[in-house]
Scaffold this motif. Sequence first.
Motif, short mmCIF file in Angstrom:
data_model
loop_
_atom_site.label_atom_id
_atom_site.label_comp_id
_atom_site.label_asym_id
_atom_site.label_seq_id
_atom_site.Cartn_x
_atom_site.Cartn_y
_atom_site.Cartn_z
N GLN A 162 0.83 -1.21 0.00
CA GLN A 162 0.00 0.00 0.00
C GLN A 162 0.87 1.25 0.00
O GLN A 162 2.06 1.17 0.29
N ALA A 163 0.25 2.38 -0.30
CA ALA A 163 0.99 3.65 -0.35
C ALA A 163 1.56 4.01 1.01
O ALA A 163 0.94 3.74 2.04
N LEU A 164 2.74 4.62 0.98
CA LEU A 164 3.36 5.08 2.23
C LEU A 164 2.97 6.53 2.48
O LEU A 164 2.93 7.34 1.55
N ASP A 165 2.72 6.86 3.74
CA ASP A 165 2.48 8.26 4.11
C ASP A 165 3.79 9.02 4.00
O ASP A 165 4.87 8.42 4.02
N MET A 166 3.67 10.35 3.91
CA MET A 166 4.88 11.16 3.90
C MET A 166 5.45 11.20 5.32
O MET A 166 4.72 11.46 6.27
N PRO A 167 6.74 10.95 5.47
CA PRO A 167 7.31 11.01 6.82
C PRO A 167 7.54 12.45 7.25
O PRO A 167 7.59 13.36 6.42
N LYS A 168 7.68 12.66 8.55
CA LYS A 168 8.11 13.97 9.07
C LYS A 168 9.57 14.14 8.66
O LYS A 168 10.33 13.16 8.64
N THR A 169 9.97 15.37 8.31
CA THR A 169 11.32 15.55 7.77
C THR A 169 12.18 16.53 8.56
O THR A 169 13.36 16.69 8.25
N ALA A 170 11.61 17.23 9.54
CA ALA A 170 12.42 18.22 10.27
C ALA A 170 12.10 18.16 11.76
O ALA A 170 10.96 17.92 12.15
N TRP A 171 13.14 18.37 12.56
CA TRP A 171 12.99 18.36 14.02
C TRP A 171 13.77 19.54 14.58
O TRP A 171 14.72 20.02 13.94
N SER A 172 13.40 19.96 15.79
CA SER A 172 14.09 21.12 16.37
C SER A 172 15.35 20.70 17.13
O SER A 172 16.19 21.54 17.43
N SER A 173 15.46 19.41 17.43
CA SER A 173 16.65 18.94 18.17
C SER A 173 16.75 17.42 18.03
O SER A 173 15.75 16.75 17.73
#
Length: 168
Positions: free
Chosen positions: A71-82
Amino acid sequence: MLSEKMQAALNAQINMEFFASYQYLAMAAYFESENLMGFANWMHMQSQEENMHAMKFYNYINDRRGRVTLQALDMPKTAWSSPLEAFEDALKHEQKVTAKINALVDLAIQESDHATNSFLKWFVDEQVEEEANVDAVIQDLKRIGSASQGLFMLDRELAQRGPEEEAE
Ligand code: FEO
């Protein structure tokens, strides 16, 4: 034979494991952009491990003469503050995976599907280790706080992580 319901649940788990692989790869990219190559290495290893988890489900469905449907993959989170925020997200994700594995075990028991129940035991144990590994880094990061020397040392330590040895 796998029940339709079990087959659908196992296929959903393949998606979750591949998504985890994708999410950890996005975390590796974040750490590379921060020039924390040891953290990036840890995330690459974790991403590969998740790929292996997905393939275990893939192979198991086939072994039971079921039908794998990707099945299709969701878009992952790509940025974090730390780094800490990234690892806290990782722990949250692992806890979600643990809940899904437990739900699969519940379904296997409900259906008296002993083979699937036995297959899932490896994952039950693996999730204990996965959560503990992520939590260990979180505890180190909390202890380090804003000390850049500590972050440098931890980065060196995480650079040591090698690939998991795993047959199948
Ligand atoms: Fe495959 Fe980290 O759970």
